[in-house]
Design a protein around this motif. Sequence first.
Motif, short mmCIF file in Angstrom:
data_model
loop_
_atom_site.label_atom_id
_atom_site.label_comp_id
_atom_site.label_asym_id
_atom_site.label_seq_id
_atom_site.Cartn_x
_atom_site.Cartn_y
_atom_site.Cartn_z
N ILE A 148 0.82 -1.21 0.00
CA ILE A 148 0.00 0.00 0.00
C ILE A 148 0.86 1.27 0.00
O ILE A 148 1.87 1.33 0.70
CB ILE A 148 -0.98 -0.04 1.19
N VAL A 149 0.46 2.24 -0.82
CA VAL A 149 1.25 3.47 -0.93
C VAL A 149 0.65 4.55 -0.03
O VAL A 149 -0.55 4.80 -0.05
CB VAL A 149 1.26 3.98 -2.39
N GLU A 150 1.51 5.16 0.74
CA GLU A 150 1.09 6.26 1.62
C GLU A 150 0.97 7.53 0.76
O GLU A 150 1.96 7.99 0.19
CB GLU A 150 2.15 6.42 2.72
N PRO A 151 -0.25 8.09 0.64
CA PRO A 151 -0.43 9.18 -0.33
C PRO A 151 0.36 10.45 0.00
O PRO A 151 0.75 11.17 -0.92
CB PRO A 151 -1.94 9.45 -0.28
N ALA A 152 0.61 10.71 1.27
CA ALA A 152 1.30 11.94 1.62
C ALA A 152 2.73 11.98 1.07
O ALA A 152 3.24 13.03 0.72
CB ALA A 152 1.32 12.12 3.14
N VAL A 153 3.34 10.80 0.95
CA VAL A 153 4.73 10.77 0.47
C VAL A 153 4.86 10.13 -0.91
O VAL A 153 5.90 10.26 -1.56
CB VAL A 153 5.67 10.04 1.46
N GLY A 154 3.82 9.44 -1.36
CA GLY A 154 3.91 8.76 -2.65
C GLY A 154 4.77 7.51 -2.53
O GLY A 154 5.19 7.15 -1.43
N ILE A 155 5.03 6.88 -3.66
CA ILE A 155 5.81 5.64 -3.58
C ILE A 155 7.29 5.99 -3.42
O ILE A 155 7.81 6.85 -4.13
CB ILE A 155 5.54 4.72 -4.80
N ARG A 156 7.94 5.37 -2.46
CA ARG A 156 9.35 5.66 -2.19
C ARG A 156 10.24 4.64 -2.89
O ARG A 156 9.81 3.52 -3.17
CB ARG A 156 9.64 5.61 -0.67
N ASP A 157 11.49 5.02 -3.11
CA ASP A 157 12.43 4.11 -3.78
C ASP A 157 12.55 2.78 -3.04
O ASP A 157 12.53 1.72 -3.65
CB ASP A 157 13.82 4.76 -3.88
N PHE A 158 12.67 2.86 -1.71
CA PHE A 158 12.87 1.62 -0.96
C PHE A 158 11.68 0.68 -1.13
O PHE A 158 11.83 -0.54 -1.21
CB PHE A 158 13.12 1.91 0.53
N GLN A 159 10.49 1.31 -1.24
CA GLN A 159 9.26 0.53 -1.37
C GLN A 159 9.23 -0.18 -2.74
O GLN A 159 8.90 -1.36 -2.84
CB GLN A 159 8.08 1.48 -1.24
N ALA A 160 9.61 0.58 -3.78
CA ALA A 160 9.65 0.00 -5.13
C ALA A 160 10.71 -1.10 -5.18
O ALA A 160 10.51 -2.15 -5.79
CB ALA A 160 9.94 1.09 -6.15
N ARG A 161 11.84 -0.87 -4.49
CA ARG A 161 12.91 -1.88 -4.47
C ARG A 161 12.43 -3.15 -3.76
O ARG A 161 12.70 -4.26 -4.20
CB ARG A 161 14.15 -1.34 -3.73
N GLU A 162 11.70 -2.96 -2.68
CA GLU A 162 11.18 -4.09 -1.92
C GLU A 162 10.28 -4.96 -2.82
O GLU A 162 10.36 -6.19 -2.80
CB GLU A 162 10.36 -3.53 -0.76
N ILE A 163 9.44 -4.27 -3.60
CA ILE A 163 8.56 -5.00 -4.53
C ILE A 163 9.40 -5.75 -5.56
O ILE A 163 9.18 -6.93 -5.84
CB ILE A 163 7.57 -4.02 -5.23
N ALA A 164 10.39 -5.04 -6.12
CA ALA A 164 11.24 -5.65 -7.15
C ALA A 164 11.98 -6.87 -6.60
O ALA A 164 12.04 -7.92 -7.24
CB ALA A 164 12.23 -4.62 -7.69
#
Length: 398
Positions: A148-164
């Motif tokens: 889930i993406v926190e709207p106040a900050v948008g998707i963060r690099d670490f979050q995208a990396r975690e998914i990848a």
Amino acid sequence: MDIHEYQAKSILAGYGVPVPRGGLAYSPEQAAYRARDIGGNRWVVKAQVHTGGRGKAGGVKLCNTEDEVLEAADEMFGKRLVTNQTGPDGKIVYRVYVEGGVAIEREIYLAFVLDRKAERIMVVASAAGGMEIEEIAEKEPDSIIRNIVEPAVGIRDFQAREIAFGLGIDAGQISQAVETIKGCYRAFRDLDATMVEINPLVLTSDGGMVALDAKMTFDDNALFRHPDISELRDKSQEDARESKAADRGLNYVGLDGEIGCIVNGAGLAMATMDMIELSGGKPANFLDIGGGATPERVAKAFRLVMADENVGVILVNIFAGINRCDWVAKGIVQALQNNPVGVPVIVRLAGTNVEEGRKILVESGLPVVRAATLGEAAERAVGAWQAGTQDTAKVVAE
Ligand code: ADP
Ligand code: MG
């Protein structure tokens, strides 16, 4: 509102998502020309219709020569493509997209949806791409990553990396995956999408990453602020009845029964359909006239509902709060006087100005059957339809 694959690819490419080279064609000759222009010796011809599952239905063809591209396109144009998502009527192919053939190493599923419970945008991904998400959920439920993406900050690099990392992507391709994930998210948020789906996102044998398919759906209620997106609407892919109603600011849903429903509000539409089914009938459609309906709007609603040939009875069910029963009654009278419908009309009015409404209907002398409750209205509508199918005798006014 849905758009075509080629349109979604062009939007996503603008947000940094890698897509293969491709070109749109409106004729087989144009398709062959596109192939030559793209170059190489492997192409894919893809039917542009608003549905997934095209591959299995013959809507995606791999070709090795320009002649094969021409033939594949020739085969597709004008065809009614029936997939597991279109229903038996299918969707007609008026455009094809020609794309360079990609050497696929691995197929990944990546989507962005609205999670209504969390009230957030959610990333849904799976290493088991290439099949529909429903099939993944059934066969490989453990492979599904939800984030889930926190709207106040948008998707963060670490979050995208975690998914990848969760998708088992190699270190060398991580930064490309992060760009792709972030690009999709920005497109989703900037353009008021309700869905972005890349299935498959592929890892190629030469270490690249590319979106082979793309699907985007937009929030109709936000289209007013995205005129460039609104322009992508393709009415040839929509239910003709629904797009006609939308053009008139009415909310119409086509179904396959015989009783046409004119109601106000989606909740009342659901209740009305349930009552019809309970009484042994089937709704042909429902048209929501919304709040504050004028007589003109009601008259329009009648024309739209009657445009469906299957309609054998019309049931009007209005619970007037903001609406006024006298206005709705005036609309009914106006519609029936100008254009007699030739089918029984059952009317149940309740709420604001109900007495005035009733009076208008009675004084009009029109053969309208009135009902006091929703249950009674549904029973009478089904009864009238059943009587109509046995003999065409007209239902007399109450
Ligand atoms: P759909 O989801 O409607 O069936 P896709 O665009 O996902 O359509 O295509 C179906 C399959 O065809 C893909 O899973 C992929 O295996 C293959 N495919 C699609 N485009 C290409 C391409 N450019 N190069 C190679 N294979 C492709
Ligand atoms: Mg696909």
